[in-house]
Structures are given as C-alpha cells and as structure tokens.
Scaffold this active site. Structure first.
Site, mmCIF file in Angstrom:
data_model
loop_
_atom_site.group_PDB
_atom_site.id
_atom_site.type_symbol
_atom_site.label_atom_id
_atom_site.label_comp_id
_atom_site.label_asym_id
_atom_site.label_seq_id
_atom_site.Cartn_x
_atom_site.Cartn_y
_atom_site.Cartn_z
ATOM 1 N N LEU A 42 0.857 -1.281 -0.064
ATOM 2 C CA LEU A 42 0.185 0.044 0.001
ATOM 3 C C LEU A 42 1.055 1.266 0.187
ATOM 4 C CD1 LEU A 42 -2.325 -1.402 2.627
ATOM 5 C CD2 LEU A 42 -3.014 -0.912 0.081
ATOM 6 N N PRO A 43 0.444 2.278 -0.367
ATOM 7 C CA PRO A 43 1.167 3.575 -0.361
ATOM 8 C C PRO A 43 1.734 4.058 0.846
ATOM 9 C CG PRO A 43 -1.129 4.011 -1.488
ATOM 10 C CD PRO A 43 -0.959 2.637 -0.872
ATOM 11 N N THR A 79 6.300 0.789 2.139
ATOM 12 C CA THR A 79 7.194 1.359 3.170
ATOM 13 C C THR A 79 6.578 2.495 3.933
ATOM 14 O OG1 THR A 79 8.838 1.298 1.050
ATOM 15 C CG2 THR A 79 9.286 2.975 2.785
ATOM 16 N N LYS A 94 15.156 0.216 5.657
ATOM 17 C CA LYS A 94 14.554 0.736 4.622
ATOM 18 C C LYS A 94 15.064 2.258 4.553
ATOM 19 C CE LYS A 94 12.234 1.583 0.682
ATOM 20 N NZ LYS A 94 12.602 1.154 -0.707
ATOM 21 N N LYS A 125 9.035 11.293 0.231
ATOM 22 C CA LYS A 125 8.597 10.381 1.103
ATOM 23 C C LYS A 125 9.378 9.547 2.100
ATOM 24 C CE LYS A 125 6.047 6.148 1.902
ATOM 25 N NZ LYS A 125 5.440 4.804 1.119
HETATM 26 P P1 NAD Z 1 0.896 2.659 -5.725
HETATM 27 O O1 NAD Z 1 0.240 4.042 -5.631
HETATM 28 O O2 NAD Z 1 1.365 2.380 -7.522
HETATM 29 O O3 NAD Z 1 0.119 1.429 -5.765
HETATM 30 C C1 NAD Z 1 -0.679 1.437 -4.325
HETATM 31 C C2 NAD Z 1 -1.890 0.476 -4.627
HETATM 32 O O4 NAD Z 1 -2.415 0.689 -3.361
HETATM 33 C C3 NAD Z 1 -2.881 1.379 -5.427
HETATM 34 O O5 NAD Z 1 -3.459 0.485 -6.690
HETATM 35 C C4 NAD Z 1 -4.007 1.925 -4.881
HETATM 36 O O6 NAD Z 1 -5.270 1.668 -5.431
HETATM 37 C C5 NAD Z 1 -4.029 0.636 -3.613
HETATM 38 N N1 NAD Z 1 -4.631 1.105 -2.416
HETATM 39 C C6 NAD Z 1 -4.530 2.303 -1.623
HETATM 40 N N2 NAD Z 1 -5.344 2.117 -0.634
HETATM 41 C C7 NAD Z 1 -5.841 0.968 -0.723
HETATM 42 C C8 NAD Z 1 -6.665 0.493 0.373
HETATM 43 N N3 NAD Z 1 -7.238 0.923 1.445
HETATM 44 N N4 NAD Z 1 -7.313 -1.000 -0.109
HETATM 45 C C9 NAD Z 1 -6.599 -1.513 -1.357
HETATM 46 N N5 NAD Z 1 -5.708 -1.110 -2.033
HETATM 47 C C10 NAD Z 1 -5.657 0.318 -1.770
HETATM 48 O O7 NAD Z 1 2.289 2.491 -5.287
HETATM 49 P P2 NAD Z 1 3.530 1.665 -5.453
HETATM 50 O O8 NAD Z 1 4.629 2.306 -6.348
HETATM 51 O O9 NAD Z 1 3.100 0.133 -5.791
HETATM 52 O O10 NAD Z 1 4.277 1.683 -4.004
HETATM 53 C C11 NAD Z 1 3.849 0.886 -2.876
HETATM 54 C C12 NAD Z 1 4.604 0.969 -1.793
HETATM 55 O O11 NAD Z 1 6.009 0.429 -2.244
HETATM 56 C C13 NAD Z 1 4.860 2.257 -1.164
HETATM 57 O O12 NAD Z 1 4.770 2.144 0.133
HETATM 58 C C14 NAD Z 1 6.143 2.892 -1.864
HETATM 59 O O13 NAD Z 1 6.765 3.814 -1.092
HETATM 60 C C15 NAD Z 1 7.070 1.409 -2.013
HETATM 61 N N6 NAD Z 1 7.927 1.265 -2.796
HETATM 62 C C16 NAD Z 1 7.824 1.731 -4.245
HETATM 63 C C17 NAD Z 1 8.879 1.591 -5.086
HETATM 64 C C18 NAD Z 1 8.747 2.223 -6.480
HETATM 65 O O14 NAD Z 1 9.509 2.399 -7.259
HETATM 66 N N7 NAD Z 1 7.186 2.659 -6.783
HETATM 67 C C19 NAD Z 1 10.206 1.244 -4.643
HETATM 68 C C20 NAD Z 1 10.233 0.449 -3.310
HETATM 69 C C21 NAD Z 1 9.174 0.935 -2.478
#
Ligand code: NAD
Length: 296
Positions: free
Chosen positions: A65-66, A96, A171, A246
């Site tokens: 999740l975000p 994260t 992390k 973030k």
């Molecule tokens: P993203 O925004 O693409 O995906 C998050 C998903 O969660 C979305 O599809 C959203 O609809 C869903 N969501 C939000 N609230 C929800 C709920 N209550 N119930 C169900 N689904 C829900 O984000 P991401 O890029 O996939 O990142 C996810 C996590 O991974 C974050 O914490 C981010 O910091 C971490 N991260 C991201 C990256 C990257 O390069 N994108 C790398 C390492 C870590």
C-alpha cells in the site's frame, strides 16, 4: 499456497504476478478495479474488500500500500485484516512506512494471534517485474523462515533485519543515505562541469576514486554519462522525486522520535521538498541535479 494480496499498484501488481507464476493461488483486492482486472486475467480470484480476504481461505496475506495511513486503515479497526483474520494466518506488509507504525500494527497482530512481518522492498518496479527485489524483513526468526520461500518468488535477496519494525529501519536508513549520496554526486558533477570539465571524464575519475558510490557509477545524474538511466531519458521512469521525498520524511520523522540527529538527511528532505514544490515531483530523483546545473 493460497495467498491474499491487497494493493496492486506499480509494485504490488508485478509482485502478485510473480506469485501466480510460482504456482500460488491468489485472492486479490485493490480500490482500483482496473488494477484487479489485470490480475484476474492472469488467474487470480477477485475479492471485494480486505475483510473478505481475511474471512476467506488465505493462509497468508500480503499488502503493498502507499503509506502508513493506508496500512493502518487496512489492518486495524473492527473490519480490519487483524480483527477479521483467523488467528495463525500470517500477515506481511511490504509497504514502506515508518518503523513505529509498523511496530504498532505488528503488536496488534500479535495480540490477535497473527504472526506479522514488515518486509519493505528495494529494487523498484523493474525489480518487482523481474522478481529480483530485495526484501528487508522485520519479525521473529521463525516467522521469517516460514515466509522466506514465498518472498523468494518475488525477490532475490531476502534479509532478516531483526525484530518487528527493523525491516522499515533498514529501508529508511538506506534510502536516507541514497538521497544524500545522490545530492552529493549531483553537486560534485555540476561543480566539475561548471569549472570546465567534461562530465563523462569527471564521472570516470570519480568512479575509480574515493568519491565512487552507487549514485555515481550506476545511476549517475548527469545526462549522457550512462546509458539506460533516467538522466539519459529526460529523468522519466525510475524512482520518482516524490517517493524519495516520502522516504526522507519517514527517516527524519523516525529520527525525531528517538532524538537522533540526521542533519544531512533533513537537508536532503528540504531539497527534495523544494524540488517537488517547483513541480518536479514526478521526475526521477536524480533530476535533483537540475537545482545545481547552470547549463540547463
Ligand atoms: P501505487 O500507488 O502504485 O500502488 C498502491 C496501490 O494501493 C494502488 O493500486 C491503490 O489503489 C491501492 N490502495 C490504496 N489504498 C488501498 C486500500 N485501502 N485498499 C486496497 N488498495 C488500496 O504505489 P507503489 O509504487 O506500488 O508503492 C507501494 C509501496 O511500495 C509504497 O509504500 C512505496 O513507497 C513502496 N515502494 C515503491 C517503489 C517504487 O519504485 N514504486 C520502490 C520501493 C518501495
């Protein structure tokens, strides 16, 4: 194994695809129906809420999740994953978030009889698609051993970092250093070029000298120094500046809670905040060099 997966965004979707490829049965949920469709086409079972995942037959539930408020809303409360899951079902949060929130959620899970791991990742969307993520895992050694084969379907390096919350500690510490090192490399590269040096030659010297680091030799922020990095394609793709902002915010906030000075981390957080406020949050984090370059 029957696995529940919640959060099918940029990272979660390719991770879930890799679990399917490894032969696991998946029940999936996301607020975004389009994200669910992609997984259903690949063979996952759609479910209409986190509660339904908790009340289903999943033996293990993964969330991606975000940020912390989303994690708390999915796990805690009377309809949350913890209250509605059968005791014994393992919960793994790969989002994260700050270590304190991770420990709070893990404590609530333990009180309900659910083993829980925090398992944030590094490696970006490319690593998620290729199944080569690094997982930094916090929780008991026994729970880590149980989860290891599942995480191995999505990642290459699976590291036990200690008790609950320590995955998030690793992390935030790593990404704070990454933000600082990227700014350092950007500053040095821009200085060298402003003083008349060729960027590739300068990078070559740095990368065989004591200034070398990942930000200089693998992800150099100066355009044209390396092929196949965001700097050489207009800072598109990669790891967005807002995501770096973030993570720096998580590091400085966590540091405040233990009265630990993070002077350069706080400065890096302010630089990325200013960069984001100028409308650059969607650019790769190496674009921070544009704050320094006179020739752009
Ligand atoms: P993203 O925004 O693409 O995906 C998050 C998903 O969660 C979305 O599809 C959203 O609809 C869903 N969501 C939000 N609230 C929800 C709920 N209550 N119930 C169900 N689904 C829900 O984000 P991401 O890029 O996939 O990142 C996810 C996590 O991974 C974050 O914490 C981010 O910091 C971490 N991260 C991201 C990256 C990257 O390069 N994108 C790398 C390492 C870590």
């Amino acid at each position: 194994m029957h696995i529940g997966f919640i959060g099918l965004g940029n990272m979660g979707a390719p991770m879930a695809h890799n679990l399917l490829k490894a032969g696991h049965q998946l029940s999936v949920f996301d607020l975004n129906a389009l994200a669910v469709d992609g997984l259903v086409k690949a063979g996952a079972l759609p479910v209409d809420s986190p509660t339904a995942i908790a009340q289903g037959n999943a033996e293990l539930i993964i969330t991606m999740l975000p940020a912390a408020p989303h994690v708390k809303s999915v796990y805690l409360g009377e309809n949350g994953l913890i209250a509605r899951s059968r005791p014994g079902v393992m919960l793994i949060d790969c989002s994260t978030i700050d270590p304190h929130s991770a420990r709070d959620v893990a404590a609530a899970a333990a009180a309900h009889g659910n083993p829980m791991l925090d398992a944030p990742v590094s490696g970006g969307t490319g690593g998620a698609a290729a199944g080569t993520l690094t997982f930094m895992v916090g929780g008991s050694a026994a729970d880590f051993d149980h989860a290891q084969p599942i995480l191995a379907a999505m990642g290459k390096n699976i590291v036990h970092c200690g008790d609950a919350g320590n995955g998030q500690v690793a992390k935030v510490a790593n990404n704070m250093l990454l933000g600082i090192s990227m700014i350092g490399v950007a500053e040095a590269m821009a200085l060298g070029v402003a003083l008349g040096m060729d960027a590739r030659t300068l990078a070559g010297v740095i990368n065989t000298s004591s200034g070398r680091c990942w930000s200089s030799d693998t992800y150099n922020p100066f355009p044209g120094v390396l092929d196949n990095v965001p700097a050489s394609r207009g800072y598109s793709g990669g790891f967005g500046s807002d995501l770096m902002l973030k993570d720096l915010g998580l590091a400085t906030e966590a540091a405040k809670q233990v009265r630990q000075p993070v002077i350069l981390g706080a400065l890096a957080q302010q630089l990325y905040q200013s960069f984001s406020a100028q409308g650059n949050g969607g650019l790769d984090f190496s674009a921070i060099i544009n704050q320094y370059r006179k020739d752009t």
